[in-house]
Design an enzyme around this catalytic site. Structure first.
Site, PDB file in Angstrom:
ATOM      1  N   ASP A  17       0.830  -1.207   0.000  1.00 22.82           N
ATOM      2  CA  ASP A  17       0.000   0.000   0.000  1.00 22.82           C
ATOM      3  C   ASP A  17       0.868   1.263   0.000  1.00 22.82           C
ATOM      4  O   ASP A  17       1.990   1.238   0.507  1.00 22.82           O
ATOM      5  CB  ASP A  17      -0.890  -0.050   1.252  1.00 22.82           C
ATOM      6  CG  ASP A  17      -2.121   0.820   1.130  1.00 22.82           C
ATOM      7  OD1 ASP A  17      -2.363   1.398   0.047  1.00 22.82           O
ATOM      8  OD2 ASP A  17      -2.843   0.938   2.136  1.00 22.82           O
ATOM      9  N   ASN A  19       1.378   3.530  -2.830  1.00 21.32           N
ATOM     10  CA  ASN A  19       1.951   4.017  -4.100  1.00 21.32           C
ATOM     11  C   ASN A  19       1.382   5.384  -4.486  1.00 21.32           C
ATOM     12  O   ASN A  19       2.113   6.272  -4.908  1.00 21.32           O
ATOM     13  CB  ASN A  19       1.677   3.020  -5.228  1.00 21.32           C
ATOM     14  CG  ASN A  19       2.291   1.670  -4.951  1.00 21.32           C
ATOM     15  OD1 ASN A  19       3.474   1.558  -4.668  1.00 21.32           O
ATOM     16  ND2 ASN A  19       1.477   0.627  -4.998  1.00 21.32           N
ATOM     17  N   TRP A  22       2.704   8.093  -2.156  1.00 19.44           N
ATOM     18  CA  TRP A  22       4.105   8.365  -2.489  1.00 19.44           C
ATOM     19  C   TRP A  22       4.182   9.343  -3.663  1.00 19.44           C
ATOM     20  O   TRP A  22       4.960  10.309  -3.640  1.00 19.44           O
ATOM     21  CB  TRP A  22       4.801   7.049  -2.848  1.00 19.44           C
ATOM     22  CG  TRP A  22       6.256   7.162  -3.193  1.00 19.44           C
ATOM     23  CD1 TRP A  22       7.320   7.039  -2.341  1.00 19.44           C
ATOM     24  CD2 TRP A  22       6.816   7.396  -4.500  1.00 19.44           C
ATOM     25  NE1 TRP A  22       8.493   7.185  -3.036  1.00 19.44           N
ATOM     26  CE2 TRP A  22       8.220   7.405  -4.349  1.00 19.44           C
ATOM     27  CE3 TRP A  22       6.270   7.594  -5.775  1.00 19.44           C
ATOM     28  CZ2 TRP A  22       9.087   7.606  -5.419  1.00 19.44           C
ATOM     29  CZ3 TRP A  22       7.130   7.802  -6.846  1.00 19.44           C
ATOM     30  CH2 TRP A  22       8.522   7.804  -6.663  1.00 19.44           C
ATOM     31  N   ARG A  30      -0.462   9.273  -9.814  1.00 20.25           N
ATOM     32  CA  ARG A  30      -0.494   8.042  -9.015  1.00 20.25           C
ATOM     33  C   ARG A  30       0.278   6.902  -9.681  1.00 20.25           C
ATOM     34  O   ARG A  30       0.940   6.112  -9.010  1.00 20.25           O
ATOM     35  CB  ARG A  30      -1.947   7.590  -8.803  1.00 20.25           C
ATOM     36  CG  ARG A  30      -2.728   8.434  -7.804  1.00 20.25           C
ATOM     37  CD  ARG A  30      -4.189   7.997  -7.752  1.00 20.25           C
ATOM     38  NE  ARG A  30      -4.353   6.600  -7.356  1.00 20.25           N
ATOM     39  CZ  ARG A  30      -4.296   6.176  -6.094  1.00 20.25           C
ATOM     40  NH1 ARG A  30      -4.117   7.017  -5.109  1.00 20.25           N
ATOM     41  NH2 ARG A  30      -4.467   4.898  -5.821  1.00 20.25           N
ATOM     42  N   THR A  63     -10.067  -7.468  -6.126  1.00 21.72           N
ATOM     43  CA  THR A  63     -11.326  -7.429  -6.893  1.00 21.72           C
ATOM     44  C   THR A  63     -11.971  -6.041  -6.784  1.00 21.72           C
ATOM     45  O   THR A  63     -12.721  -5.643  -7.677  1.00 21.72           O
ATOM     46  CB  THR A  63     -12.308  -8.513  -6.380  1.00 21.72           C
ATOM     47  OG1 THR A  63     -12.364  -8.459  -4.945  1.00 21.72           O
ATOM     48  CG2 THR A  63     -11.857  -9.908  -6.782  1.00 21.72           C
ATOM     49  N   GLU A  64     -11.639  -5.303  -5.712  1.00 22.51           N
ATOM     50  CA  GLU A  64     -12.206  -3.951  -5.519  1.00 22.51           C
ATOM     51  C   GLU A  64     -11.479  -2.899  -6.361  1.00 22.51           C
ATOM     52  O   GLU A  64     -12.018  -1.816  -6.609  1.00 22.51           O
ATOM     53  CB  GLU A  64     -12.135  -3.544  -4.040  1.00 22.51           C
ATOM     54  CG  GLU A  64     -13.126  -4.270  -3.124  1.00 22.51           C
ATOM     55  CD  GLU A  64     -12.734  -5.720  -2.822  1.00 22.51           C
ATOM     56  OE1 GLU A  64     -11.522  -6.005  -2.693  1.00 22.51           O
ATOM     57  OE2 GLU A  64     -13.637  -6.571  -2.739  1.00 22.51           O
ATOM     58  N   ASN A  65     -10.242  -3.209  -6.795  1.00 25.94           N
ATOM     59  CA  ASN A  65      -9.444  -2.208  -7.526  1.00 25.94           C
ATOM     60  C   ASN A  65     -10.014  -1.837  -8.896  1.00 25.94           C
ATOM     61  O   ASN A  65      -9.617  -0.822  -9.472  1.00 25.94           O
ATOM     62  CB  ASN A  65      -7.988  -2.690  -7.711  1.00 25.94           C
ATOM     63  CG  ASN A  65      -7.173  -2.632  -6.428  1.00 25.94           C
ATOM     64  OD1 ASN A  65      -6.159  -3.316  -6.292  1.00 25.94           O
ATOM     65  ND2 ASN A  65      -7.606  -1.826  -5.463  1.00 25.94           N
ATOM     66  N   GLU A 207       1.091 -13.612  12.068  1.00 23.44           N
ATOM     67  CA  GLU A 207       1.587 -12.425  12.764  1.00 23.44           C
ATOM     68  C   GLU A 207       1.436 -11.258  11.790  1.00 23.44           C
ATOM     69  O   GLU A 207       1.679 -11.418  10.585  1.00 23.44           O
ATOM     70  CB  GLU A 207       3.076 -12.595  13.121  1.00 23.44           C
ATOM     71  CG  GLU A 207       3.341 -13.666  14.152  1.00 23.44           C
ATOM     72  CD  GLU A 207       2.912 -13.269  15.561  1.00 23.44           C
ATOM     73  OE1 GLU A 207       2.768 -12.055  15.827  1.00 23.44           O
ATOM     74  OE2 GLU A 207       2.710 -14.169  16.380  1.00 23.44           O
TER      75      GLU A 207
HETATM   76  C1  V0D Z   1       0.729  -2.165  -8.569  1.00 25.27           C
HETATM   77  C2  V0D Z   1       2.697  -2.185  -6.312  1.00 25.27           C
HETATM   78  C3  V0D Z   1       3.967  -6.477 -10.593  1.00 25.27           C
HETATM   79  C4  V0D Z   1       1.256  -2.561  -6.082  1.00 25.27           C
HETATM   80  C5  V0D Z   1       3.424  -3.042  -7.300  1.00 25.27           C
HETATM   81  C6  V0D Z   1      -2.044  -6.145 -12.650  1.00 25.27           C
HETATM   82  C7  V0D Z   1       0.258  -2.525  -7.196  1.00 25.27           C
HETATM   83  C8  V0D Z   1       3.091  -2.750  -8.739  1.00 25.27           C
HETATM   84  C9  V0D Z   1       2.906  -7.133 -11.179  1.00 25.27           C
HETATM   85  C10 V0D Z   1       2.958  -8.442 -11.844  1.00 25.27           C
HETATM   86  C11 V0D Z   1       1.366  -4.220  -9.863  1.00 25.27           C
HETATM   87  C12 V0D Z   1       1.854  -9.292 -11.829  1.00 25.27           C
HETATM   88  C13 V0D Z   1       1.906 -10.551 -12.415  1.00 25.27           C
HETATM   89  C14 V0D Z   1       3.056 -10.968 -13.015  1.00 25.27           C
HETATM   90  C15 V0D Z   1       4.157 -10.156 -13.072  1.00 25.27           C
HETATM   91  C16 V0D Z   1       4.102  -8.908 -12.489  1.00 25.27           C
HETATM   92  C17 V0D Z   1       1.805  -6.293 -10.952  1.00 25.27           C
HETATM   93  C18 V0D Z   1      -0.352  -5.483 -10.953  1.00 25.27           C
HETATM   94  C19 V0D Z   1       0.031  -4.376 -10.236  1.00 25.27           C
HETATM   95  C20 V0D Z   1      -1.784  -5.621 -11.308  1.00 25.27           C
HETATM   96  F1  V0D Z   1       3.121 -12.205 -13.569  1.00 25.27           F
HETATM   97  N1  V0D Z   1       3.562  -5.329 -10.045  1.00 25.27           N
HETATM   98  N2  V0D Z   1       2.246  -5.204 -10.258  1.00 25.27           N
HETATM   99  N3  V0D Z   1       0.512  -6.453 -11.306  1.00 25.27           N
HETATM  100  N4  V0D Z   1       1.733  -3.099  -9.123  1.00 25.27           N
END
Ligand code: V0D
Length: 242
Positions: A17, A19, A22, A30, A63-65, A207
């Protein structure tokens, strides 16, 4: 003090959480925070693997995103490709296997293909599992399990009397991890102290470690601190028992 590898949690789950916050602090969109967040996953994965963590489950998309602005959702759906293009060789070199939980069939076709391909190209890896929760919601996961159990009962493949916590667990998507299905430690960054529909069943005895550090600022030293906190609690528990 060095981390005692023997006491490192086997399964760590992270709610990544902060991003957006930040980025806002830097007057950036964002999505700039999400991009930096991908870099954090890479660093944390390498460190987790070094420490001997067996499973790292990261909450990438709930699922909420889907309720976020369309532009932001579109950007998020491109992140698996960025991650794949810039990190797959290193994952393979480090023997890290990519897996997912959640309904990825609802993702755009290209995103789905990348995720399946990342899993496919690392399926021979025998080290740590990097498990992405994608379009995941714990209530949905439990609901799906209930539906499957009800079907089995109605088809006379299962007796109502045999429904137990163990049986329900065997219908959850994390059942493939066997005794490692439940995270030992669940980390949430950015100051919120909620589970937000992540691993409800599996986190029953986890934990929890909360930090105000925003996910893009989180690094291997913060992971070490979380692990040390976990080990410390484990030691205290040992004292009370002994
Ligand atoms: C956004 C911060 C890697 C939190 C990290 C589709 C949310 C970056 C992947 C990723 C996201 C997923 C599958 C895969 C390889 C990479 C990713 C999403 C969002 C949503 F096989 N970061 N990341 N997927 N964020």
């Amino acid at each position: 003090m060095a981390i005692d590898k023997e006491r490192v949690p086997k399964h760590v789950a992270i709610i990544m959480d902060g991003n957006g916050r930040w980025a806002k602090k830097r007057f950036l969109p964002r999505v700039a925070g999400h991009r930096k967040g991908v870099e954090t996953i890479k660093k944390v994965t390498i460190r987790a693997n070094e420490l001997g963590i067996k499973i790292l489950t990261v909450y990438a998309f709930s699922t909420e995103n889907w309720g976020r602005p369309q532009d932001e959702v579109n950007y998020l759906m491109k992140l698996p490709k960025d991650f794949f293009d810039s990190f797959l060789p290193e994952l393979i070199k480090n023997d890290v296997r990519v897996e997912w939980i959640g309904d990825i069939t609802a993702l755009p076709q290209k995103t789905y293909d990348i995720v399946v391909s990342a899993a496919e190209r690392t399926k021979h890896c025998q080290g740590m599992v990097l498990n992405f929760a994608l379009n995941y919601g714990a209530r949905q996961e439990i609901t799906d399990a209930v539906v499957e159990i009800a079907k089995a009962v109605s088809h006379h493949e299962l007796d109502v009397e045999s429904i137990s916590a163990e049986l329900i667990e065997s219908f959850l998507t994390t059942a493939r991890y066997g005794e490692l299905a439940a995270p030992d430690l669940l980390i949430r960054t950015s100051g919120e102290q909620r589970l937000s529909n992540f691993l409800l069943w599996q986190a029953a005895y986890s934990e929890f470690y909360f930090t105000d550090v925003l996910w893009p600022d989180f690094d291997s030293s913060h992971l070490d601190t979380a692990i040390e906190s976990y080990i410390q609690r484990d030691r205290r528990f040992g004292k009370v028992k002994g």
